[in-house]
Write an enzyme that holds these catalytic residues in place. Sequence first.
Site, PDB file in Angstrom:
ATOM      1  N   ASP A 178       0.784  -1.368  -0.074  1.00 21.61           N
ATOM      2  CA  ASP A 178      -0.051   0.082  -0.039  1.00 21.61           C
ATOM      3  C   ASP A 178       0.776   1.188   0.132  1.00 21.61           C
ATOM      4  OD1 ASP A 178      -2.130   1.878   0.347  1.00 21.61           O
ATOM      5  OD2 ASP A 178      -2.137   1.545   2.533  1.00 21.61           O
ATOM      6  N   ASN A 211      -0.595   4.367  -0.246  1.00 25.83           N
ATOM      7  CA  ASN A 211      -1.286   5.745   0.355  1.00 25.83           C
ATOM      8  C   ASN A 211      -1.900   5.563   1.643  1.00 25.83           C
ATOM      9  OD1 ASN A 211      -3.252   4.291  -0.616  1.00 25.83           O
ATOM     10  ND2 ASN A 211      -4.162   5.727  -1.662  1.00 25.83           N
ATOM     11  N   ASP A 261      -4.382   3.754   2.751  1.00 25.11           N
ATOM     12  CA  ASP A 261      -5.681   3.291   2.900  1.00 25.11           C
ATOM     13  C   ASP A 261      -5.929   1.750   3.241  1.00 25.11           C
ATOM     14  OD1 ASP A 261      -5.081   2.145   0.617  1.00 25.11           O
ATOM     15  OD2 ASP A 261      -6.838   3.024  -0.686  1.00 25.11           O
ATOM     16  N   ASP A 298      -1.609  -1.170  -3.917  1.00 27.36           N
ATOM     17  CA  ASP A 298      -1.756  -0.441  -5.052  1.00 27.36           C
ATOM     18  C   ASP A 298      -0.539  -0.219  -6.048  1.00 27.36           C
ATOM     19  OD1 ASP A 298      -0.125   1.526  -4.055  1.00 27.36           O
ATOM     20  OD2 ASP A 298      -1.844   2.094  -2.712  1.00 27.36           O
ATOM     21  N   ASP A 356      -3.555  -9.284 -16.408  1.00 30.86           N
ATOM     22  CA  ASP A 356      -4.754 -10.559 -16.500  1.00 30.86           C
ATOM     23  C   ASP A 356      -5.630 -10.064 -17.369  1.00 30.86           C
ATOM     24  OD1 ASP A 356      -5.876 -12.589 -15.320  1.00 30.86           O
ATOM     25  OD2 ASP A 356      -5.335 -12.376 -13.480  1.00 30.86           O
ATOM     26  N   ASP A 385      -7.043 -15.659 -17.860  1.00 30.53           N
ATOM     27  CA  ASP A 385      -8.071 -16.382 -17.076  1.00 30.53           C
ATOM     28  C   ASP A 385      -8.878 -17.185 -17.652  1.00 30.53           C
ATOM     29  OD1 ASP A 385      -9.029 -15.779 -14.200  1.00 30.53           O
ATOM     30  OD2 ASP A 385     -10.939 -15.537 -15.196  1.00 30.53           O
ATOM     31  N   GLU A 432      -4.434 -19.944 -18.008  1.00 32.14           N
ATOM     32  CA  GLU A 432      -4.911 -20.513 -17.059  1.00 32.14           C
ATOM     33  C   GLU A 432      -6.300 -21.013 -17.457  1.00 32.14           C
ATOM     34  OE1 GLU A 432      -7.319 -20.042 -12.788  1.00 32.14           O
ATOM     35  OE2 GLU A 432      -7.652 -19.450 -15.093  1.00 32.14           O
ATOM     36  N   HIS A 438      -2.939 -17.046  -6.020  1.00 35.99           N
ATOM     37  CA  HIS A 438      -4.161 -16.551  -5.189  1.00 35.99           C
ATOM     38  C   HIS A 438      -5.368 -17.100  -5.030  1.00 35.99           C
ATOM     39  CE1 HIS A 438      -5.240 -15.837  -9.204  1.00 35.99           C
ATOM     40  NE2 HIS A 438      -6.357 -15.544  -9.072  1.00 35.99           N
ATOM     41  N   ASP A 439      -5.139 -18.553  -5.586  1.00 34.53           N
ATOM     42  CA  ASP A 439      -6.593 -19.180  -5.468  1.00 34.53           C
ATOM     43  C   ASP A 439      -6.415 -20.458  -4.493  1.00 34.53           C
ATOM     44  OD1 ASP A 439      -8.161 -17.852  -7.218  1.00 34.53           O
ATOM     45  OD2 ASP A 439      -7.120 -18.590  -8.841  1.00 34.53           O
TER      46      ASP A 439
HETATM   47  C1  NOJ Z   1      -9.577 -17.895 -12.035  1.00 38.01           C
HETATM   48  C2  NOJ Z   1      -9.045 -16.971 -11.155  1.00 38.01           C
HETATM   49  O1  NOJ Z   1      -7.599 -16.995 -10.596  1.00 38.01           O
HETATM   50  C3  NOJ Z   1      -9.794 -16.825  -9.930  1.00 38.01           C
HETATM   51  O2  NOJ Z   1      -9.255 -15.837  -8.879  1.00 38.01           O
HETATM   52  C4  NOJ Z   1     -11.296 -16.263 -10.349  1.00 38.01           C
HETATM   53  O3  NOJ Z   1     -12.324 -16.309  -9.491  1.00 38.01           O
HETATM   54  C5  NOJ Z   1     -11.669 -17.039 -11.435  1.00 38.01           C
HETATM   55  N1  NOJ Z   1     -11.019 -17.466 -12.670  1.00 38.01           N
HETATM   56  C6  NOJ Z   1     -12.870 -16.625 -12.359  1.00 38.01           C
HETATM   57  O4  NOJ Z   1     -12.509 -15.350 -12.910  1.00 38.01           O
HETATM   58 CA    CA Z   2      -3.478   2.100  -1.394  1.00 41.92          CA
END
Ligand code: NOJ
Ligand code: CA
Length: 559
Positions: A19, A21, A23, A27, A96, A196, A252, A329-330
């Site tokens: 971050d 700023n 908040d 970012d 992405d 994606d 992906e 991240h999933d």
């Molecule tokens: C794959 C992404 O990595 C995930 O985070 C997202 O929820 C789904 N696709 C739907 O866009």
């Molecule tokens: Ca921020």
Amino acid sequence: MADCRHSVVYQIWPRSFQDSNGDGIGDINGIRSRLPYLKSLGIDLLWISPLYQSPNDDYGYDISDYYSINPEFGTIDDLKELIREAKLLGIGILMDLVANHTSTRHAWFRQALADPSSPCRGFYFFRHGSAGGPPNNWLSFFGESAWQKAEGDMYYLTTFAATQADLNWANPAVRKEIYKIMTYYMDLGIAGFRMDVINTIDKISGLPSKDPDKEGLQFPGDYIIDRPNVETYLKEMNQEVLTPRHAVSVGEGVLVTPESVRAYTRTDSRELDMMFQFELMTLGYGVLGRYDCRKLYHFTDRDFKAAVRKWQTAMQRDGSYLGNCLSNHDNIRQLDHFGSTKRWRAKSAKALALFNFCLYGTPFIYQGEEIAMVDPHLTRKDWKDYECFHSSEAMTTILHIPPWIAEPVSSRMTRDNARTPVQWDGSANAGFTKAENPWMIVNPDYPEWNAARQEEDPGSVLNFYRACIRLRRTQEALCTGSWTEVLPEHPHVLAFLRRNEKETLLCMINLSAHRVSVKLPDCFAAEDLLSNDAPRDLKPRMVFSAWEAHLFRKIPSAL
Ligand code: NOJ
Ligand code: CA
């Protein structure tokens, strides 16, 4: 097509990176401030999860305007600066591309709703309901009906979250718009795209119910995954955007198979440079998906090895190619999944790093992995992810699992685990933000586990990652050599050769937390290039300590 076989990629999930700023939300300017760190790590490409305007129902994977940046992350000018500064450091940005669906707040969707005769109506799948219910029996990836009500008995298709309306790629006007968006970002100077759920962009025509004789909602599977036109559209996308601009492309996909990855990435297909496979990352997940974690602690090192073998072997043909990652991240953090979060935390982090960097395929690092971040102990009040709330509810209402089980299971498996702020230093909130309350809890282990501390320690996980990246620079066989397994029958040690005409490398990793003995059938004089333990000579018989890992190089004179 671009050459990404010599690249190392780093993934940023921007909300939790840095971050700038105060908040409490990461970012673009925060990313800019950390470019020197990324440069010092040695990466070439930076994939940033979606930065576009979004209502955040799926934290950016629900885009409401592809041409503007979510104000929480900054402005398009900030992005331009980031692209410029990164380029000066030799780092390319991968945006992405979320093009299977848009947010229902996107102007196209609003227009489609407001005026059924508008051309935008044909951008999506609007269908009349059937027998008082949705048009077919498809289940969404997030555990509900794949249809949401538009008006009257009219529904729209949404195979992910309810506010992510699927785009109809069969409509040439949709494809034209997507290529326009891609061109816009390529013209800003980015290096390419991570795409994606790209293998779901073609749906079966007529959208029939799946297994109509079965009761209840059914997962549409091959009705939406890897259908033939995915390849047609990717070829067209290459002609229109990717090939002329030498863009890097990482696909992906959902439930990809070695055959489908081979089809998309083989050298002569001109579709994608690389694809992910998630068989490792979902090892131990049950038939009901991520939250079905009954087997999470029961898979064996043999299962791990089998998944590696299956994919690495399949990629040895036709130039097909993978992006390799152990977390993103999933999913939960890799040390919680495969390694150790306690006694062997650092050592297992290094072993897994060496593993990923020695595989055939381009290595991806997910933010925080290089400092051995682990899952926090979340409780319901910490949850942020749409999928988690819905899956938890589905567990109780559909599967009748009591909340006292559903909640801890959800906390254990939620994607939120990987989304806690990066632990930069030992100051308040790990140096992620000056705000008192970051948008998401910081893992309380940050005073001990942070980047600043590891900078100073030559034996740290962070410095081991740097060494791994240097290896990819100096050992060509790691980037382009073949992959062959050694010791397939060993219950714990994963061992494989990477070879080209000039070099033979042998990677050996004890995937377990106990001592194991190893008997090598073909031993050779070798140099120990990198290890998470004391360097050693390669011998026909050896005993490896917990998580011990080495990369050996056959001494050329002995060739
Ligand atoms: C794959 C992404 O990595 C995930 O985070 C997202 O929820 C789904 N696709 C739907 O866009
Ligand atoms: Ca921020």
